[in-house]
Design a protein around this motif. Sequence first.
Motif, PDB file in Angstrom:
ATOM      1  N   VAL A 180       0.856  -1.180   0.000  1.00  0.00           N
ATOM      2  CA  VAL A 180       0.000   0.000   0.000  1.00  0.00           C
ATOM      3  C   VAL A 180       0.892   1.230   0.000  1.00  0.00           C
ATOM      4  CG1 VAL A 180      -1.840   1.252   1.163  1.00  0.00           C
ATOM      5  CG2 VAL A 180      -1.750  -1.248   1.309  1.00  0.00           C
ATOM      6  N   VAL A 181       0.737   2.060  -1.040  1.00  0.00           N
ATOM      7  CA  VAL A 181       1.471   3.324  -1.148  1.00  0.00           C
ATOM      8  C   VAL A 181       0.520   4.443  -0.758  1.00  0.00           C
ATOM      9  CG1 VAL A 181       2.719   4.871  -2.684  1.00  0.00           C
ATOM     10  CG2 VAL A 181       2.864   2.398  -3.030  1.00  0.00           C
ATOM     11  N   CYS A 182       0.899   5.235   0.242  1.00  0.00           N
ATOM     12  CA  CYS A 182       0.004   6.254   0.791  1.00  0.00           C
ATOM     13  C   CYS A 182       0.717   7.598   0.847  1.00  0.00           C
ATOM     14  CB  CYS A 182      -0.442   5.851   2.202  1.00  0.00           C
ATOM     15  SG  CYS A 182      -1.785   6.864   2.874  1.00  0.00           S
ATOM     16  N   ASP A 183       0.047   8.630   0.329  1.00  0.00           N
ATOM     17  CA  ASP A 183       0.621   9.976   0.269  1.00  0.00           C
ATOM     18  C   ASP A 183      -0.158  10.903   1.197  1.00  0.00           C
ATOM     19  OD1 ASP A 183       1.715  12.424  -0.349  1.00  0.00           O
ATOM     20  OD2 ASP A 183       1.759  12.057  -2.505  1.00  0.00           O
ATOM     21  N   GLN A 184       0.499  11.361   2.264  1.00  0.00           N
ATOM     22  CA  GLN A 184      -0.127  12.211   3.268  1.00  0.00           C
ATOM     23  C   GLN A 184      -0.571  13.561   2.701  1.00  0.00           C
ATOM     24  OE1 GLN A 184      -0.921  11.257   6.238  1.00  0.00           O
ATOM     25  NE2 GLN A 184      -1.462  13.175   7.275  1.00  0.00           N
ATOM     26  N   LEU A 185       0.003  13.957   1.558  1.00  0.00           N
ATOM     27  CA  LEU A 185      -0.398  15.209   0.927  1.00  0.00           C
ATOM     28  C   LEU A 185      -1.887  15.210   0.602  1.00  0.00           C
ATOM     29  CD1 LEU A 185       0.592  17.923  -0.341  1.00  0.00           C
ATOM     30  CD2 LEU A 185       0.929  16.677  -2.482  1.00  0.00           C
ATOM     31  N   PHE A 186      -2.452  14.014   0.383  1.00  0.00           N
ATOM     32  CA  PHE A 186      -3.863  13.895   0.031  1.00  0.00           C
ATOM     33  C   PHE A 186      -4.686  13.365   1.202  1.00  0.00           C
ATOM     34  CE2 PHE A 186      -1.361  13.455  -3.837  1.00  0.00           C
ATOM     35  CZ  PHE A 186      -1.982  14.351  -4.685  1.00  0.00           C
ATOM     36  N   ARG A 187      -4.299  13.729   2.409  1.00  0.00           N
ATOM     37  CA  ARG A 187      -4.966  13.224   3.611  1.00  0.00           C
ATOM     38  C   ARG A 187      -6.468  13.502   3.605  1.00  0.00           C
ATOM     39  NH1 ARG A 187      -8.250  13.281   7.688  1.00  0.00           N
ATOM     40  NH2 ARG A 187      -7.523  12.341   9.615  1.00  0.00           N
ATOM     41  N   ALA A 188      -6.850  14.700   3.131  1.00  0.00           N
ATOM     42  CA  ALA A 188      -8.272  15.065   3.111  1.00  0.00           C
ATOM     43  C   ALA A 188      -9.059  14.129   2.198  1.00  0.00           C
ATOM     44  CB  ALA A 188      -8.437  16.508   2.664  1.00  0.00           C
ATOM     45  N   ALA A 189      -8.480  13.783   1.049  1.00  0.00           N
ATOM     46  CA  ALA A 189      -9.167  12.892   0.121  1.00  0.00           C
ATOM     47  C   ALA A 189      -9.193  11.457   0.632  1.00  0.00           C
ATOM     48  CB  ALA A 189      -8.496  12.946  -1.247  1.00  0.00           C
ATOM     49  N   ILE A 190      -8.135  11.064   1.351  1.00  0.00           N
ATOM     50  CA  ILE A 190      -8.054   9.694   1.868  1.00  0.00           C
ATOM     51  C   ILE A 190      -8.996   9.505   3.048  1.00  0.00           C
ATOM     52  CG2 ILE A 190      -6.515   7.990   2.943  1.00  0.00           C
ATOM     53  CD1 ILE A 190      -4.204   9.372   1.401  1.00  0.00           C
ATOM     54  N   GLY A 191      -9.055  10.508   3.920  1.00  0.00           N
ATOM     55  CA  GLY A 191      -9.926  10.428   5.087  1.00  0.00           C
ATOM     56  C   GLY A 191      -9.253   9.910   6.326  1.00  0.00           C
ATOM     57  N   ALA A 192      -7.957   9.642   6.268  1.00  0.00           N
ATOM     58  CA  ALA A 192      -7.196   9.168   7.434  1.00  0.00           C
ATOM     59  C   ALA A 192      -5.726   9.436   7.178  1.00  0.00           C
ATOM     60  CB  ALA A 192      -7.447   7.676   7.675  1.00  0.00           C
ATOM     61  N   ASP A 193      -4.937   9.368   8.262  1.00  0.00           N
ATOM     62  CA  ASP A 193      -3.508   9.614   8.140  1.00  0.00           C
ATOM     63  C   ASP A 193      -2.789   8.401   7.571  1.00  0.00           C
ATOM     64  OD1 ASP A 193      -3.236  12.271   9.170  1.00  0.00           O
ATOM     65  OD2 ASP A 193      -3.721  11.454  11.153  1.00  0.00           O
TER      66      ASP A 193
END
Length: 528
Positions: free
Chosen positions: A479-492
């Motif tokens: 799983v690759v996760c980018d914190q820059l898009f935290r609002a779109a992801i809905g979690a940290d």
Amino acid sequence: MTLGVGAGPGVADRRWTGLLRLRVAEAAALVGVLAVAIIGRFWSLPTRGTWDADQGHDMRVLADLVTHGVVPLLGPPTSIGTFHHGALYYYLLAPAAWLGGSNPVVVVAEIAALGVLAVVLTALAARAVGGPLAGVLAGLLLAASASAIDESTFIWNPNLVPATAALAVLGVVRGMETARMRWWAAAWLGVALTTQCHVLGALLVPPVAVAHVAELARRDRSAADRAVITRALGLGVAILVVSFVPLAIHEVTNGFAETRAIVAFASAGGGSASVGIVARGAIVAFRVLVWPLVGLITDAPLVAAGAALAVGVAAVLLFRRAGARPRETRWLVGTLIWGIAGLAVAAPSLTTVVPGLPVDHYHAFLDPVVVIVVALALARIAQPLGEPVLIGRAIAAATVVAIVGFNVARWPPAVAADGGWPAAEVTAARVAARTNPGAPLSIVSLPSFKPADAYVFPLERLEVDVHPWAPGSGQQVVVVCDQLFRAAIGADCGGPAEDGLVAANGMRAVDRIESAPGRWVSLYAVEP
């Protein structure tokens, strides 16, 4: 140079000696400009450029092209995601990908070399219009530009545009001067490549076409010159048509998908704009006029405002008092005005500044024009009416020193904020070492609209077989996760977002890496 009647040998010797000294001084200055351009772009090249999804995507396409012979018919997806740039972008980078065995550093080296070429072509164009001093100044300003150097240090389709646009500009100004076929051919080749590397580069087509047609309409052209210019125009149309052959093949074989996407985008209004057309034009003008000189307008607002005002005034004055090459000078200023107006309509996203999103690169086709206009103005100040004046020289020199010093202080650092390609390579190696070779490996990205190609490509180079992930499929998943898009992801990122995605599938975290600030790569496997 014409000597006066009755001038003695001593006068002639002094004039030839003076001319030789000027030529030697110009050559030495241009060598220095070239050194600045090369050092600025090639210093610490392997670690300097950013590495993310766009870079991974482009390298995957290039690897497929040079390794497996999969010829792309479309270029990279546009920022709006509904249609694509031109495939010639990949063809331009294919030699470096082939020579380097799909090593991204070699591809970036070609982009850096094209950045140096942009400096050379811009200097030649400025020299053709404003003389040797204008050529040296234009070359120096672009060579030292922090924005131009940034454009030369990572893989992205707009980064090839300064070189291709500079070729178009040089071709036009030399074509207007000489009426030779080769220069008009160079102009149209530059336009075709610019359009292929970025769709907004199509805004360069009308100015080149207008210049070409205007040359045909000139009454002082001989019949022979007019015949050459006419054939050159036909050749230019042929170059543009050929450049779109890959797209045509794609359209015929895929139900005109790109055409339908473009029509749908245009029908929907071509994107949203938060301000009216007048304010939009002002913001776009602000960004265009200062980008190659100062950079992002929010980084130094007061400096940027002063630079924009100065460039605007210089453009107006040059248009009114065009000097020895009035047609070429006015064409440059007119191209700048047209480009700004076109961008205000076609690129509403330029009205919003988003840190970390380099949309200024979208209007890089105007960078050579901006730099040449500034260089012409500075040369005019330093040598009014061809006669050097001490105060003019001092003002021009101080301005150049200020611009160059400002930019050198803001050159991209030796290591990109995300660690560049080496950091992604290290992360992929660690993931590969922790995976079970006997089980299929899936990969997924958070947010879902951002591809995971930044890590798919280095994993594929390590011969790891990677597949897209679907809930409930596979025994191990990255799983690759980018914190820059935290609002779109809905979690940290870094645990909560990733766990929420895969927890329901009976998986546990095997490894978690912060490959870059805010960018997490997590390996999950099925619970034993």
